[in-house]
Structures are given as C-alpha cells and as structure tokens.
Design a protein around this motif. Structure first.
Motif, PDB file in Angstrom:
ATOM      1  N   GLY A   1      10.824   6.179  27.595  1.00 32.62           N
ATOM      2  CA  GLY A   1      10.359   5.022  26.939  1.00 32.62           C
ATOM      3  C   GLY A   1       8.769   4.721  26.779  1.00 32.62           C
ATOM      4  N   THR A   2       8.169   5.542  27.745  1.00 33.50           N
ATOM      5  CA  THR A   2       6.880   5.266  27.741  1.00 33.50           C
ATOM      6  C   THR A   2       6.086   5.768  26.487  1.00 33.50           C
ATOM      7  OG1 THR A   2       6.748   5.767  30.020  1.00 33.50           O
ATOM      8  CG2 THR A   2       4.606   5.843  29.168  1.00 33.50           C
ATOM      9  N   VAL A   3       5.051   4.993  25.866  1.00 31.82           N
ATOM     10  CA  VAL A   3       4.326   5.223  24.653  1.00 31.82           C
ATOM     11  C   VAL A   3       2.937   5.571  25.012  1.00 31.82           C
ATOM     12  CG1 VAL A   3       3.207   4.247  22.611  1.00 31.82           C
ATOM     13  CG2 VAL A   3       5.241   3.150  23.180  1.00 31.82           C
ATOM     14  N   ARG A   4       2.575   6.991  24.324  1.00 34.10           N
ATOM     15  CA  ARG A   4       1.547   7.790  24.659  1.00 34.10           C
ATOM     16  C   ARG A   4       0.604   7.718  23.452  1.00 34.10           C
ATOM     17  NH1 ARG A   4       1.682   8.763  29.883  1.00 34.10           N
ATOM     18  NH2 ARG A   4       3.560   9.442  30.451  1.00 34.10           N
ATOM     19  N   LEU A   5      -0.684   6.994  23.391  1.00 34.35           N
ATOM     20  CA  LEU A   5      -1.569   6.692  22.463  1.00 34.35           C
ATOM     21  C   LEU A   5      -2.700   7.523  22.791  1.00 34.35           C
ATOM     22  CD1 LEU A   5      -1.358   2.912  21.856  1.00 34.35           C
ATOM     23  CD2 LEU A   5      -0.340   4.886  20.431  1.00 34.35           C
ATOM     24  N   GLY A   6      -3.134   8.444  21.869  1.00 33.53           N
ATOM     25  CA  GLY A   6      -4.250   9.034  22.340  1.00 33.53           C
ATOM     26  C   GLY A   6      -4.595  10.314  21.215  1.00 33.53           C
TER      27      GLY A   6
ATOM     28  N   THR B   1       0.824  -1.218   0.070  1.00 31.01           N
ATOM     29  CA  THR B   1       0.171   0.037  -0.077  1.00 31.01           C
ATOM     30  C   THR B   1       0.757   1.366   0.010  1.00 31.01           C
ATOM     31  OG1 THR B   1      -1.664  -1.098   1.381  1.00 31.01           O
ATOM     32  CG2 THR B   1      -1.818   1.126   1.246  1.00 31.01           C
ATOM     33  N   ALA B   2       0.722   2.052  -0.962  1.00 30.77           N
ATOM     34  CA  ALA B   2       1.502   3.173  -1.086  1.00 30.77           C
ATOM     35  C   ALA B   2       1.147   4.231   0.282  1.00 30.77           C
ATOM     36  CB  ALA B   2       1.355   4.100  -2.552  1.00 30.77           C
ATOM     37  N   PRO B   3       2.021   5.347   0.507  1.00 28.22           N
ATOM     38  CA  PRO B   3       1.742   6.161   1.543  1.00 28.22           C
ATOM     39  C   PRO B   3       0.381   6.736   1.225  1.00 28.22           C
ATOM     40  CG  PRO B   3       3.955   6.078   0.833  1.00 28.22           C
ATOM     41  CD  PRO B   3       3.487   5.371  -0.209  1.00 28.22           C
ATOM     42  N   GLU B   4      -0.586   6.523   2.105  1.00 34.19           N
ATOM     43  CA  GLU B   4      -1.965   7.249   2.211  1.00 34.19           C
ATOM     44  C   GLU B   4      -2.645   7.402   3.414  1.00 34.19           C
ATOM     45  OE1 GLU B   4      -4.316   3.862   0.298  1.00 34.19           O
ATOM     46  OE2 GLU B   4      -4.288   2.943   2.021  1.00 34.19           O
ATOM     47  N   GLU B   5      -3.558   8.163   3.332  1.00 32.51           N
ATOM     48  CA  GLU B   5      -4.356   8.535   4.623  1.00 32.51           C
ATOM     49  C   GLU B   5      -4.917   7.290   5.321  1.00 32.51           C
ATOM     50  OE1 GLU B   5      -4.602  11.616   5.988  1.00 32.51           O
ATOM     51  OE2 GLU B   5      -3.681  12.694   4.465  1.00 32.51           O
ATOM     52  N   GLY B   6      -4.850   7.103   6.472  1.00 29.26           N
ATOM     53  CA  GLY B   6      -5.389   5.903   6.839  1.00 29.26           C
ATOM     54  C   GLY B   6      -7.042   6.228   7.146  1.00 29.26           C
ATOM     55  N   ALA B   7      -7.504   5.176   7.657  1.00 27.79           N
ATOM     56  CA  ALA B   7      -9.087   5.108   7.816  1.00 27.79           C
ATOM     57  C   ALA B   7      -9.570   5.758   8.983  1.00 27.79           C
ATOM     58  CB  ALA B   7      -9.490   3.808   7.535  1.00 27.79           C
ATOM     59  N   PHE B   8      -8.520   5.988   9.978  1.00 27.63           N
ATOM     60  CA  PHE B   8      -8.983   6.447  11.267  1.00 27.63           C
ATOM     61  C   PHE B   8      -7.795   7.251  11.919  1.00 27.63           C
ATOM     62  CE2 PHE B   8      -7.805   2.257  11.853  1.00 27.63           C
ATOM     63  CZ  PHE B   8      -6.939   2.245  12.915  1.00 27.63           C
ATOM     64  N   GLY B   9      -8.115   8.054  12.940  1.00 31.78           N
ATOM     65  CA  GLY B   9      -7.042   8.798  13.790  1.00 31.78           C
ATOM     66  C   GLY B   9      -5.882   9.643  12.847  1.00 31.78           C
ATOM     67  N   GLY B  10      -6.131  10.160  11.993  1.00 31.70           N
ATOM     68  CA  GLY B  10      -5.401  11.043  11.197  1.00 31.70           C
ATOM     69  C   GLY B  10      -3.889  10.577  10.851  1.00 31.70           C
ATOM     70  N   VAL B  11      -3.957   9.195  10.735  1.00 32.62           N
ATOM     71  CA  VAL B  11      -2.730   8.575  10.447  1.00 32.62           C
ATOM     72  C   VAL B  11      -2.467   8.607   9.110  1.00 32.62           C
ATOM     73  CG1 VAL B  11      -1.595   5.827  10.387  1.00 32.62           C
ATOM     74  CG2 VAL B  11      -2.976   6.660  12.337  1.00 32.62           C
ATOM     75  N   PHE B  12      -1.062   8.794   8.638  1.00 29.04           N
ATOM     76  CA  PHE B  12      -0.786   8.533   7.343  1.00 29.04           C
ATOM     77  C   PHE B  12       0.241   7.526   7.173  1.00 29.04           C
ATOM     78  CE2 PHE B  12       2.304   9.997   3.966  1.00 29.04           C
ATOM     79  CZ  PHE B  12       1.478  10.072   2.666  1.00 29.04           C
ATOM     80  N   HIS B  13       0.055   6.524   6.436  1.00 27.08           N
ATOM     81  CA  HIS B  13       0.837   5.332   6.542  1.00 27.08           C
ATOM     82  C   HIS B  13       1.033   4.399   4.978  1.00 27.08           C
ATOM     83  CE1 HIS B  13      -2.635   2.095   7.050  1.00 27.08           C
ATOM     84  NE2 HIS B  13      -3.004   3.528   6.271  1.00 27.08           N
ATOM     85  N   ALA B  14       1.763   3.550   5.211  1.00 25.66           N
ATOM     86  CA  ALA B  14       1.899   2.576   3.885  1.00 25.66           C
ATOM     87  C   ALA B  14       2.225   1.198   4.586  1.00 25.66           C
ATOM     88  CB  ALA B  14       3.268   3.133   2.993  1.00 25.66           C
ATOM     89  N   LEU B  15       2.271   0.166   3.705  1.00 23.66           N
ATOM     90  CA  LEU B  15       2.609  -1.067   4.154  1.00 23.66           C
ATOM     91  C   LEU B  15       3.613  -1.851   3.211  1.00 23.66           C
ATOM     92  CD1 LEU B  15      -1.179  -2.598   4.668  1.00 23.66           C
ATOM     93  CD2 LEU B  15       0.612  -1.978   6.374  1.00 23.66           C
ATOM     94  N   VAL B  16       4.799  -2.266   3.604  1.00 27.59           N
ATOM     95  CA  VAL B  16       5.771  -2.820   2.815  1.00 27.59           C
ATOM     96  C   VAL B  16       6.149  -4.330   3.231  1.00 27.59           C
ATOM     97  CG1 VAL B  16       8.033  -2.607   1.960  1.00 27.59           C
ATOM     98  CG2 VAL B  16       6.653  -0.610   2.355  1.00 27.59           C
ATOM     99  N   ALA B  17       6.249  -5.272   2.403  1.00 29.09           N
ATOM    100  CA  ALA B  17       6.523  -6.741   2.651  1.00 29.09           C
ATOM    101  C   ALA B  17       8.026  -6.652   2.550  1.00 29.09           C
ATOM    102  CB  ALA B  17       5.726  -7.405   1.917  1.00 29.09           C
ATOM    103  N   ASP B  18       8.481  -7.408   3.689  1.00 22.13           N
ATOM    104  CA  ASP B  18      10.185  -7.777   3.119  1.00 22.13           C
ATOM    105  C   ASP B  18      10.096  -8.679   2.359  1.00 22.13           C
ATOM    106  OD1 ASP B  18       9.858 -10.227   4.857  1.00 22.13           O
ATOM    107  OD2 ASP B  18      11.250  -9.539   6.247  1.00 22.13           O
ATOM    108  N   PRO B  19      11.425  -9.372   1.697  1.00 19.71           N
ATOM    109  CA  PRO B  19      11.291 -10.255   0.695  1.00 19.71           C
ATOM    110  C   PRO B  19      10.761 -11.814   1.342  1.00 19.71           C
ATOM    111  CG  PRO B  19      13.534  -9.354   0.889  1.00 19.71           C
ATOM    112  CD  PRO B  19      12.659  -8.778   2.088  1.00 19.71           C
TER     113      PRO B  19
END
Length: 143
Positions: free
Chosen positions: A138-143, A101-119
């Motif tokens: 190192g604490t992850v914040r999701l929100g 999946t080429a870089p694109e707007e995600g379906a939710f949350g304002g995410v901009f993303h892509a999917l890449v498979a390794d070999p």
C-alpha cells in the motif's frame, strides 16, 4: 497522531443524486446507506468516502441551517494507462457526471488526465501518471 485518514466526508446538496452517480452509475457498493442522511463507500483498505446530506452535515458541525460548500478539493483516481483514463471518464459521464476537462496531456510530469464533476460538483481527477505507483503493502511511490 498517526499520519493517516480513515474517513473523508463531503457535504452534498443532493444525496439521492450522489447515490445514483456512485452506486447506480459507477457500480460502487455502499458500506452503509442511511437514506436522507449519509451514504458510505469503502474506497480502499481502511478508507471510507462518505457523502453527507448538506443540512445534516451542517447540523453535525453545530452550524445550524448553514449549507457548507466544498471548495478547493479534488479527489484523484489513478489508472494504469491513457486508455483507462478515457474509459473511466466515459463511465463517469454516462453515470451523470460532467466532463470539465476532456482527457489531455497534463502541464507537468508526463501526466495524462481529465477532470469530471459528480452531480453535486465534487471534482474528480482521473489520471495516468507514469511516476505514480503503489507497492503491494500500500505504500505510494511518487517520483
């Protein structure tokens, strides 16, 4: 049991292809590399990602010659902005990855993303998520 994971190990059909993709193509430095068996990469403090040759992985699990298949798993790499998503996807593609999946707007949350498979088919999500942050401890914040 403490809530933590130190190793993630993935069975890989072609260990040499995994090594070329991550070490040669992306510039990752192996923590330990046992040709024909397994390669370890430290990916964060106290966290290791390992690629284990599938037949040896099955033996390690006591499964004989069965070749396990990685299914229903994605690994995520979060970056600071949309341009970084594009740059990482380009680097992964140049290293031999397949853009699913080429870089694109995600379906939710304002995410901009892509999917890449390794070999070997391991799927990476490369994302910029404005609601994602990591504190200096190192604490992850999701929100």
């Amino acid at each position: 049991m403490e809530q933590q994971v130190h190793f993630t190990t993935l069975a890989t059909a072609d260990l040499d292809a995994a090594r070329r993709f991550y070490a040669d193509g992306l510039g990752w430095r192996p923590l330990l590399d046992l040709p024909g068996e397994i390669v370890f990469f430290q990916i964060a403090p106290g966290t290791v990602l390992a690629f284990f040759e599938a037949g040896k992985f099955a033996q390690d699990l006591g499964r004989g010659p069965d070749r396990p298949v990685v299914s229903g798993v994605t690994l995520a790499h979060n970056v600071a902005d949309r341009d970084a998503v594009r740059a990482v996807v380009d680097a992964m593609s140049a290293a031999g990855g397949t853009v699913l999946t080429a870089p694109e707007e995600g379906a939710f949350g304002g995410v901009f993303h892509a999917l890449v498979a390794d070999p070997n088919g391991v799927v990476w999500e490369v994302a910029h998520n404005p609601g994602w942050s990591v504190d200096t401890d190192g604490t992850v914040r999701l929100g």
